[in-house]
Design a protein around this motif. Structure first.
Motif, PDB file in Angstrom:
ATOM      1  N   ASP A 135       0.967  -1.432   0.067  1.00 17.20           N
ATOM      2  CA  ASP A 135      -0.071  -0.045  -0.019  1.00 17.20           C
ATOM      3  C   ASP A 135       0.961   1.269   0.162  1.00 17.20           C
ATOM      4  O   ASP A 135       2.086   1.002  -0.070  1.00 17.20           O
ATOM      5  CB  ASP A 135      -1.146  -0.083   1.341  1.00 17.20           C
ATOM      6  N   LYS A 136       0.228   2.381   0.283  1.00 18.81           N
ATOM      7  CA  LYS A 136       1.076   3.476  -0.058  1.00 18.81           C
ATOM      8  C   LYS A 136       1.974   4.071   1.187  1.00 18.81           C
ATOM      9  O   LYS A 136       2.997   4.653   0.930  1.00 18.81           O
ATOM     10  CB  LYS A 136       0.247   4.651  -0.256  1.00 18.81           C
ATOM     11  N   SER A 137       1.809   3.241   2.058  1.00 14.88           N
ATOM     12  CA  SER A 137       2.656   3.660   3.455  1.00 14.88           C
ATOM     13  C   SER A 137       3.865   2.943   3.209  1.00 14.88           C
ATOM     14  O   SER A 137       4.870   3.639   3.677  1.00 14.88           O
ATOM     15  CB  SER A 137       1.949   2.990   4.784  1.00 14.88           C
ATOM     16  N   GLN A 138       4.189   2.024   2.722  1.00 16.13           N
ATOM     17  CA  GLN A 138       5.315   1.187   2.330  1.00 16.13           C
ATOM     18  C   GLN A 138       6.174   1.183   3.717  1.00 16.13           C
ATOM     19  O   GLN A 138       7.505   0.740   3.742  1.00 16.13           O
ATOM     20  CB  GLN A 138       6.019   1.987   1.307  1.00 16.13           C
ATOM     21  N   THR A 139       5.776   1.223   4.788  1.00 15.98           N
ATOM     22  CA  THR A 139       5.982   1.027   6.124  1.00 15.98           C
ATOM     23  C   THR A 139       5.601  -0.050   6.993  1.00 15.98           C
ATOM     24  O   THR A 139       6.159  -0.364   7.922  1.00 15.98           O
ATOM     25  CB  THR A 139       6.383   2.263   6.933  1.00 15.98           C
ATOM     26  N   ALA A 140       4.270  -0.275   6.819  1.00 19.27           N
ATOM     27  CA  ALA A 140       3.526  -1.082   7.658  1.00 19.27           C
ATOM     28  C   ALA A 140       2.606  -2.057   6.895  1.00 19.27           C
ATOM     29  O   ALA A 140       2.441  -1.981   5.654  1.00 19.27           O
ATOM     30  CB  ALA A 140       2.641  -0.315   8.524  1.00 19.27           C
ATOM     31  N   MET A 141       2.288  -3.159   7.489  1.00 21.58           N
ATOM     32  CA  MET A 141       1.575  -4.206   6.685  1.00 21.58           C
ATOM     33  C   MET A 141       0.248  -4.545   7.754  1.00 21.58           C
ATOM     34  O   MET A 141       0.085  -4.348   8.936  1.00 21.58           O
ATOM     35  CB  MET A 141       2.613  -5.434   6.866  1.00 21.58           C
ATOM     36  N   ASP A 142      -0.887  -4.694   6.925  1.00 19.94           N
ATOM     37  CA  ASP A 142      -2.242  -5.101   7.735  1.00 19.94           C
ATOM     38  C   ASP A 142      -1.940  -6.282   8.515  1.00 19.94           C
ATOM     39  O   ASP A 142      -2.033  -7.405   7.388  1.00 19.94           O
ATOM     40  CB  ASP A 142      -3.315  -4.968   6.798  1.00 19.94           C
ATOM     41  N   VAL A 143      -2.419  -6.627   9.634  1.00 21.93           N
ATOM     42  CA  VAL A 143      -2.130  -7.810  10.141  1.00 21.93           C
ATOM     43  C   VAL A 143      -3.206  -8.807   9.878  1.00 21.93           C
ATOM     44  O   VAL A 143      -3.138  -9.874  10.114  1.00 21.93           O
ATOM     45  CB  VAL A 143      -2.178  -7.548  11.896  1.00 21.93           C
ATOM     46  N   VAL A 144      -4.399  -8.236   9.076  1.00 27.43           N
ATOM     47  CA  VAL A 144      -5.504  -9.162   8.515  1.00 27.43           C
ATOM     48  C   VAL A 144      -4.813 -10.458   8.010  1.00 27.43           C
ATOM     49  O   VAL A 144      -5.399 -11.465   8.003  1.00 27.43           O
ATOM     50  CB  VAL A 144      -6.604  -8.479   8.061  1.00 27.43           C
ATOM     51  N   TYR A 145      -3.748 -10.170   7.115  1.00 26.43           N
ATOM     52  CA  TYR A 145      -3.054 -11.362   6.352  1.00 26.43           C
ATOM     53  C   TYR A 145      -2.526 -12.520   7.151  1.00 26.43           C
ATOM     54  O   TYR A 145      -2.380 -13.501   6.476  1.00 26.43           O
ATOM     55  CB  TYR A 145      -2.094 -10.640   5.429  1.00 26.43           C
ATOM     56  N   LEU A 146      -2.368 -12.156   8.379  1.00 24.89           N
ATOM     57  CA  LEU A 146      -1.907 -13.294   9.328  1.00 24.89           C
ATOM     58  C   LEU A 146      -2.634 -14.490   9.498  1.00 24.89           C
ATOM     59  O   LEU A 146      -2.596 -15.526   9.686  1.00 24.89           O
ATOM     60  CB  LEU A 146      -1.564 -12.737  10.748  1.00 24.89           C
ATOM     61  N   ARG A 147      -4.291 -13.946   9.200  1.00 27.43           N
ATOM     62  CA  ARG A 147      -5.031 -15.148   9.269  1.00 27.43           C
ATOM     63  C   ARG A 147      -4.903 -16.274   8.159  1.00 27.43           C
ATOM     64  O   ARG A 147      -5.281 -17.468   8.490  1.00 27.43           O
ATOM     65  CB  ARG A 147      -6.604 -14.492   8.633  1.00 27.43           C
ATOM     66  N   TYR A 148      -4.463 -15.935   7.024  1.00 28.09           N
ATOM     67  CA  TYR A 148      -3.957 -16.842   6.151  1.00 28.09           C
ATOM     68  C   TYR A 148      -2.855 -18.015   6.517  1.00 28.09           C
ATOM     69  O   TYR A 148      -2.510 -18.859   5.705  1.00 28.09           O
ATOM     70  CB  TYR A 148      -3.702 -16.474   4.867  1.00 28.09           C
ATOM     71  N   PHE A 149      -2.135 -17.494   7.336  1.00 22.76           N
ATOM     72  CA  PHE A 149      -0.824 -18.252   8.064  1.00 22.76           C
ATOM     73  C   PHE A 149      -1.081 -19.184   9.375  1.00 22.76           C
ATOM     74  O   PHE A 149      -0.041 -19.448   9.894  1.00 22.76           O
ATOM     75  CB  PHE A 149       0.298 -17.279   8.092  1.00 22.76           C
ATOM     76  N   ARG A 150      -2.165 -19.037   9.505  1.00 25.14           N
ATOM     77  CA  ARG A 150      -2.570 -19.806  10.961  1.00 25.14           C
ATOM     78  C   ARG A 150      -2.064 -21.342  10.658  1.00 25.14           C
ATOM     79  O   ARG A 150      -1.583 -21.950  11.671  1.00 25.14           O
ATOM     80  CB  ARG A 150      -4.201 -19.651  11.666  1.00 25.14           C
ATOM     81  N   ASP A 151      -2.702 -22.112   9.690  1.00 27.08           N
ATOM     82  CA  ASP A 151      -2.317 -23.278   9.501  1.00 27.08           C
ATOM     83  C   ASP A 151      -1.267 -23.288   8.149  1.00 27.08           C
ATOM     84  O   ASP A 151      -1.874 -23.169   7.081  1.00 27.08           O
ATOM     85  CB  ASP A 151      -3.630 -23.881   9.136  1.00 27.08           C
ATOM     86  N   LEU A 152      -0.121 -23.471   8.580  1.00 28.78           N
ATOM     87  CA  LEU A 152       0.831 -23.485   7.312  1.00 28.78           C
ATOM     88  C   LEU A 152       0.726 -24.544   6.562  1.00 28.78           C
ATOM     89  O   LEU A 152       1.227 -24.475   5.424  1.00 28.78           O
ATOM     90  CB  LEU A 152       2.279 -23.317   8.198  1.00 28.78           C
ATOM     91  N   ASP A 153      -0.053 -25.655   6.810  1.00 26.54           N
ATOM     92  CA  ASP A 153      -0.069 -26.549   5.739  1.00 26.54           C
ATOM     93  C   ASP A 153      -1.103 -26.398   4.548  1.00 26.54           C
ATOM     94  O   ASP A 153      -0.955 -27.030   3.666  1.00 26.54           O
ATOM     95  CB  ASP A 153      -0.518 -27.947   6.558  1.00 26.54           C
ATOM     96  N   VAL A 154      -1.729 -25.442   4.798  1.00 27.93           N
ATOM     97  CA  VAL A 154      -2.680 -25.081   3.667  1.00 27.93           C
ATOM     98  C   VAL A 154      -2.407 -23.755   2.819  1.00 27.93           C
ATOM     99  O   VAL A 154      -3.102 -23.442   2.014  1.00 27.93           O
ATOM    100  CB  VAL A 154      -4.081 -24.963   4.132  1.00 27.93           C
ATOM    101  N   VAL A 155      -1.153 -23.241   3.165  1.00 34.26           N
ATOM    102  CA  VAL A 155      -0.776 -21.900   2.667  1.00 34.26           C
ATOM    103  C   VAL A 155      -0.833 -21.963   0.953  1.00 34.26           C
ATOM    104  O   VAL A 155      -1.133 -21.209   0.246  1.00 34.26           O
ATOM    105  CB  VAL A 155       0.291 -21.468   3.259  1.00 34.26           C
ATOM    106  N   ALA A 156      -0.210 -22.921   0.649  1.00 29.30           N
ATOM    107  CA  ALA A 156       0.097 -23.263  -0.698  1.00 29.30           C
ATOM    108  C   ALA A 156      -1.115 -23.557  -1.552  1.00 29.30           C
ATOM    109  O   ALA A 156      -1.395 -23.422  -2.913  1.00 29.30           O
ATOM    110  CB  ALA A 156       0.876 -24.631  -1.063  1.00 29.30           C
ATOM    111  N   GLU A 157      -2.426 -24.124  -0.823  1.00 29.05           N
ATOM    112  CA  GLU A 157      -3.443 -24.174  -1.567  1.00 29.05           C
ATOM    113  C   GLU A 157      -4.426 -22.737  -1.829  1.00 29.05           C
ATOM    114  O   GLU A 157      -5.259 -22.724  -2.652  1.00 29.05           O
ATOM    115  CB  GLU A 157      -4.652 -24.807  -0.684  1.00 29.05           C
ATOM    116  N   PHE A 158      -3.874 -21.654  -1.259  1.00 28.57           N
ATOM    117  CA  PHE A 158      -4.726 -20.187  -1.445  1.00 28.57           C
ATOM    118  C   PHE A 158      -4.319 -19.772  -2.715  1.00 28.57           C
ATOM    119  O   PHE A 158      -3.154 -20.206  -3.623  1.00 28.57           O
ATOM    120  CB  PHE A 158      -4.272 -19.405  -0.360  1.00 28.57           C
TER     121      PHE A 158
END
Length: 134
Positions: free
Chosen positions: A92-115
């Motif tokens: 995004d335009k800030s280029q300094t911070a990241m939305d933590v909402v994306y952490l939801r997709y890394f809760r189960d590392l076994d399914v990351v490749a399926e997204f």
């Protein structure tokens, strides 16, 4: 599998950072201060990445592969992936911070490749372009 998400409250972001990244509660609260919302700085992610990786390596060298070492390794992977998508796919335009909402997709590392990461990146790009156009 398609990625879809809604915003996240600061409290939820703090909770997820503590649970999935191993963040100290005080650090997590500082990262999601009111002026940034449910975001964490890239500099913070780089710092905790180094800390967790060193912890994991030291424990593995001393005790071998234990449950604690595996847990630290999972945290290292999540931090890396969160940083990676923040600087590549979902910038995004800030280029300094990241939305933590994306952490939801890394809760189960076994399914990351399926997204469907490509479709998610395009949807993000189109949404940002639409915001700029209005």
């Amino acid at each position: 599998m398609l990625l879809s998400h809604e915003g996240m409250t600061r409290d939820d972001a703090v909770e997820m950072m503590m649970q999935y990244l191993g963040c100290d509660p005080g650090d997590a609260v500082v990262e999601v201060t009111p002026n940034r919302g449910a975001h964490c700085r890239f500099s913070y992610l780089r710092r905790i990445f180094k800390d967790r990786l060193l912890q994991q390596l030291e424990l593995e060298n001393e005790y071998g592969v234990t449950q604690e070492v595996r847990g630290l390794w999972d945290q290292v992977v999540r931090i890396y992936l969160l940083y990676l998508i923040g600087i590549t796919l979902f910038t995004d335009k800030s280029q300094t911070a990241m939305d933590v909402v994306y952490l939801r997709y890394f809760r189960d590392l076994d399914v990351v490749a399926e997204f469907a990461w490509g479709a998610a990146a395009l949807a993000h790009l189109y949404r940002k372009l639409n915001n700029v156009a209005h």
